[in-house]
Motif scaffolding. Structure first.
Motif, PDB file in Angstrom:
ATOM      1  N   ILE A   9      32.340  39.517  32.160  1.00  0.00           N
ATOM      2  CA  ILE A   9      30.898  39.747  32.344  1.00  0.00           C
ATOM      3  C   ILE A   9      30.204  38.404  32.244  1.00  0.00           C
ATOM      4  O   ILE A   9      30.280  37.719  31.220  1.00  0.00           O
ATOM      5  CB  ILE A   9      30.346  40.704  31.253  1.00  0.00           C
ATOM      6  CG1 ILE A   9      31.164  41.996  31.174  1.00  0.00           C
ATOM      7  CG2 ILE A   9      28.862  40.987  31.498  1.00  0.00           C
ATOM      8  CD1 ILE A   9      31.096  42.870  32.388  1.00  0.00           C
ATOM      9  N   VAL A  41      27.391  37.200  41.814  1.00  0.00           N
ATOM     10  CA  VAL A  41      28.560  38.009  41.494  1.00  0.00           C
ATOM     11  C   VAL A  41      28.932  38.818  42.736  1.00  0.00           C
ATOM     12  O   VAL A  41      28.202  39.707  43.155  1.00  0.00           O
ATOM     13  CB  VAL A  41      28.278  38.944  40.294  1.00  0.00           C
ATOM     14  CG1 VAL A  41      29.503  39.825  40.018  1.00  0.00           C
ATOM     15  CG2 VAL A  41      27.917  38.133  39.056  1.00  0.00           C
ATOM     16  N   TYR A  52      36.223  30.453  30.883  1.00  0.00           N
ATOM     17  CA  TYR A  52      37.014  31.635  31.229  1.00  0.00           C
ATOM     18  C   TYR A  52      38.403  31.355  31.796  1.00  0.00           C
ATOM     19  O   TYR A  52      39.157  32.303  32.029  1.00  0.00           O
ATOM     20  CB  TYR A  52      36.240  32.510  32.218  1.00  0.00           C
ATOM     21  CG  TYR A  52      34.983  33.084  31.617  1.00  0.00           C
ATOM     22  CD1 TYR A  52      35.049  34.093  30.661  1.00  0.00           C
ATOM     23  CD2 TYR A  52      33.736  32.621  32.013  1.00  0.00           C
ATOM     24  CE1 TYR A  52      33.895  34.631  30.113  1.00  0.00           C
ATOM     25  CE2 TYR A  52      32.576  33.154  31.470  1.00  0.00           C
ATOM     26  CZ  TYR A  52      32.669  34.161  30.520  1.00  0.00           C
ATOM     27  OH  TYR A  52      31.524  34.684  29.976  1.00  0.00           O
ATOM     28  N   LEU A 106      38.685  35.568  36.023  1.00  0.00           N
ATOM     29  CA  LEU A 106      37.528  35.095  36.774  1.00  0.00           C
ATOM     30  C   LEU A 106      37.991  34.309  37.992  1.00  0.00           C
ATOM     31  O   LEU A 106      38.848  33.427  37.875  1.00  0.00           O
ATOM     32  CB  LEU A 106      36.631  34.196  35.907  1.00  0.00           C
ATOM     33  CG  LEU A 106      35.401  33.635  36.604  1.00  0.00           C
ATOM     34  CD1 LEU A 106      34.395  34.739  36.924  1.00  0.00           C
ATOM     35  CD2 LEU A 106      34.741  32.566  35.731  1.00  0.00           C
ATOM     36  N   ARG A 134      32.014  40.394  43.031  1.00  0.00           N
ATOM     37  CA  ARG A 134      32.734  41.583  42.542  1.00  0.00           C
ATOM     38  C   ARG A 134      32.714  41.555  41.018  1.00  0.00           C
ATOM     39  O   ARG A 134      33.130  40.571  40.413  1.00  0.00           O
ATOM     40  CB  ARG A 134      34.183  41.579  43.038  1.00  0.00           C
ATOM     41  CG  ARG A 134      34.986  42.791  42.508  1.00  0.00           C
ATOM     42  CD  ARG A 134      36.415  42.800  42.993  1.00  0.00           C
ATOM     43  NE  ARG A 134      37.213  41.784  42.340  1.00  0.00           N
ATOM     44  CZ  ARG A 134      38.407  41.367  42.785  1.00  0.00           C
ATOM     45  NH1 ARG A 134      38.914  41.873  43.878  1.00  0.00           N
ATOM     46  NH2 ARG A 134      39.061  40.434  42.129  1.00  0.00           N
ATOM     47  N   GLN A 135      32.234  42.624  40.437  1.00  0.00           N
ATOM     48  CA  GLN A 135      32.235  42.715  38.980  1.00  0.00           C
ATOM     49  C   GLN A 135      33.592  43.201  38.525  1.00  0.00           C
ATOM     50  O   GLN A 135      34.084  44.235  38.971  1.00  0.00           O
ATOM     51  CB  GLN A 135      31.153  43.671  38.479  1.00  0.00           C
ATOM     52  CG  GLN A 135      31.027  43.727  36.966  1.00  0.00           C
ATOM     53  CD  GLN A 135      30.664  42.384  36.368  1.00  0.00           C
ATOM     54  OE1 GLN A 135      29.614  41.828  36.650  1.00  0.00           O
ATOM     55  NE2 GLN A 135      31.545  41.848  35.548  1.00  0.00           N
ATOM     56  N   GLY A 136      34.222  42.443  37.671  1.00  0.00           N
ATOM     57  CA  GLY A 136      35.511  42.806  37.124  1.00  0.00           C
ATOM     58  C   GLY A 136      35.478  42.728  35.615  1.00  0.00           C
ATOM     59  O   GLY A 136      34.454  43.024  35.002  1.00  0.00           O
ATOM     60  N   GLU A 137      36.579  42.259  35.043  1.00  0.00           N
ATOM     61  CA  GLU A 137      36.722  42.241  33.592  1.00  0.00           C
ATOM     62  C   GLU A 137      35.715  41.302  32.911  1.00  0.00           C
ATOM     63  O   GLU A 137      35.154  41.641  31.880  1.00  0.00           O
ATOM     64  CB  GLU A 137      38.143  41.849  33.219  1.00  0.00           C
ATOM     65  CG  GLU A 137      38.378  41.859  31.729  1.00  0.00           C
ATOM     66  CD  GLU A 137      39.794  41.479  31.352  1.00  0.00           C
ATOM     67  OE1 GLU A 137      39.997  41.186  30.176  1.00  0.00           O
ATOM     68  OE2 GLU A 137      40.678  41.468  32.210  1.00  0.00           O
ATOM     69  N   VAL A 196      32.854  35.254  41.481  1.00  0.00           N
ATOM     70  CA  VAL A 196      31.506  34.692  41.536  1.00  0.00           C
ATOM     71  C   VAL A 196      31.453  33.493  42.472  1.00  0.00           C
ATOM     72  O   VAL A 196      32.416  32.754  42.618  1.00  0.00           O
ATOM     73  CB  VAL A 196      30.970  34.275  40.144  1.00  0.00           C
ATOM     74  CG1 VAL A 196      30.893  35.460  39.208  1.00  0.00           C
ATOM     75  CG2 VAL A 196      31.788  33.166  39.526  1.00  0.00           C
ATOM     76  N   THR A 220      45.543  40.592  35.493  1.00  0.00           N
ATOM     77  CA  THR A 220      44.694  41.681  35.991  1.00  0.00           C
ATOM     78  C   THR A 220      45.522  42.735  36.712  1.00  0.00           C
ATOM     79  O   THR A 220      45.661  43.852  36.230  1.00  0.00           O
ATOM     80  CB  THR A 220      43.597  41.127  36.920  1.00  0.00           C
ATOM     81  OG1 THR A 220      44.207  40.394  37.990  1.00  0.00           O
ATOM     82  CG2 THR A 220      42.623  40.234  36.149  1.00  0.00           C
ATOM     83  N   SER A 276      39.744  40.826  38.638  1.00  0.00           N
ATOM     84  CA  SER A 276      38.961  39.671  38.202  1.00  0.00           C
ATOM     85  C   SER A 276      37.530  39.785  38.728  1.00  0.00           C
ATOM     86  O   SER A 276      37.281  40.394  39.765  1.00  0.00           O
ATOM     87  CB  SER A 276      39.591  38.365  38.702  1.00  0.00           C
ATOM     88  OG  SER A 276      39.478  38.250  40.097  1.00  0.00           O
ATOM     89  N   THR A 277      36.620  39.195  37.988  1.00  0.00           N
ATOM     90  CA  THR A 277      35.247  39.056  38.452  1.00  0.00           C
ATOM     91  C   THR A 277      35.230  37.905  39.450  1.00  0.00           C
ATOM     92  O   THR A 277      35.844  36.867  39.206  1.00  0.00           O
ATOM     93  CB  THR A 277      34.301  38.757  37.269  1.00  0.00           C
ATOM     94  OG1 THR A 277      34.354  39.863  36.365  1.00  0.00           O
ATOM     95  CG2 THR A 277      32.871  38.541  37.731  1.00  0.00           C
TER      96      THR A 277
END
Length: 190
Positions: A189, A182, A79, A84, A184-187, A173, A21, A170-171
Motif C-alpha cells: 500500500i 498506482v 520496498y 512492488l 495495479r493495487q497489490g500487496e 506504480v 507473490t 505486486s503493486t
C-alpha cells in the motif's frame, strides 16, 4: 541445478519459478526468441509488456534511464525486495520486444530466497518475466499449479524449496512528474 538453468536460458529457453507473490515465467532479456515463446505460452497480447526482475536493484539499473525519479528511488529503498513493481523510463539496453514498444519498463526485486538464488547464479542476474498462467486465468501459487498450468510448455519448472508464494500480486506504480500513479493495487500500500 544452476548449470542446467543457465544452459536452458542461454539456449533461448523459458523457466518457471516461485516469487514472493505468485509463480513466474522468465527468460533472459537478451533473447527475443525466448520472449516470443513466453507470449506464445501465455497466449498473451503483444501490447502487454514483460517486467524485469532481479535479486538486487543494481543489475536492473542497466535497463533503466539514469537517474530514476526521486520518488522511484525512495520506493525502491523502502520496498525492495518486496511486492512492488516500479514502472520507470527504460534505457537503450531494454529491447522494445520486452516493453511492447513503450518507453518505460517495469522493474522488481522479489523477496523470495529461491528466486534470488536463481538470479545470483545467472550471468546477467536479470530475467524478463510475467506470471505463470495463461492470459486471463489465475496465476499459479504452488509448484503443483505451475506444473499443471504450464509445465509442459516451459523448459524447466524449478522447485520452490519451501519458499512459497503469498498469492497477492505486486503493486504496480508509475510516475507522472512528481506524482505516483498506482496502475495495479497489490500487496504493498503506497
Amino acid at each position: 541445478m544452476f548449470s542446467k538453468i543457465n544452459q536452458i536460458l542461454n539456449n533461448d529457453g523459458v523457466i518457471a519459478f516461485v516469487t514472493d507473490t505468485v509463480w513466474g515465467l522468465g527468460c533472459l532479456p537478451t533473447s527475443e526468441k525466448a520472449v516470443q515463446k513466453i507470449y506464445e505460452i501465455k497466449h498473451r497480447e503483444a501490447k502487454k509488456p514483460l517486467i524485469l526482475m532481479s535479486d538486487d536493484t543494481y543489475p536492473l539499473f542497466d535497463y533503466v534511464k539514469q537517474p530514476i525519479q526521486k520518488e522511484a528511488q525512495v520506493l525502491a529503498k523502502k520496498y525492495f525486495p518486496g511486492a512492488l513493481t516500479l514502472v520507470v523510463e527504460k534505457s537503450e539496453n531494454t529491447p522494445d520486444y520486452i516493453t511492447s514498444g513503450m518507453n518505460t519498463v517495469g522493474i522488481r526485486v522479489p523477496n523470495n530466497e529461491t528466486f534470488a538464488n536463481i538470479c545470483r547464479n545467472i550471468e546477467s542476474r536479470v530475467l524478463a518475466t510475467t506470471s505463470a498462467n495463461l492470459s486471463g486465468e489465475a496465476p499459479a501459487l504452488t509448484y503443483e499449479e505451475a506444473v499443471s498450468y504450464i509445465g509442459d510448455k516451459v523448459d524447466l519448472v524449478i522447485p520452490d524449496y519451501g519458499f512459497c508464494a503469498k498469492g497477492i500480486a505486486s503493486t504496480v506504480v508509475g510516475f507522472n512528474d512528481e506524482n505516483i500513479i498506482v496502475y495495479r493495487q497489490g500487496e504493498v500500500i503506497i
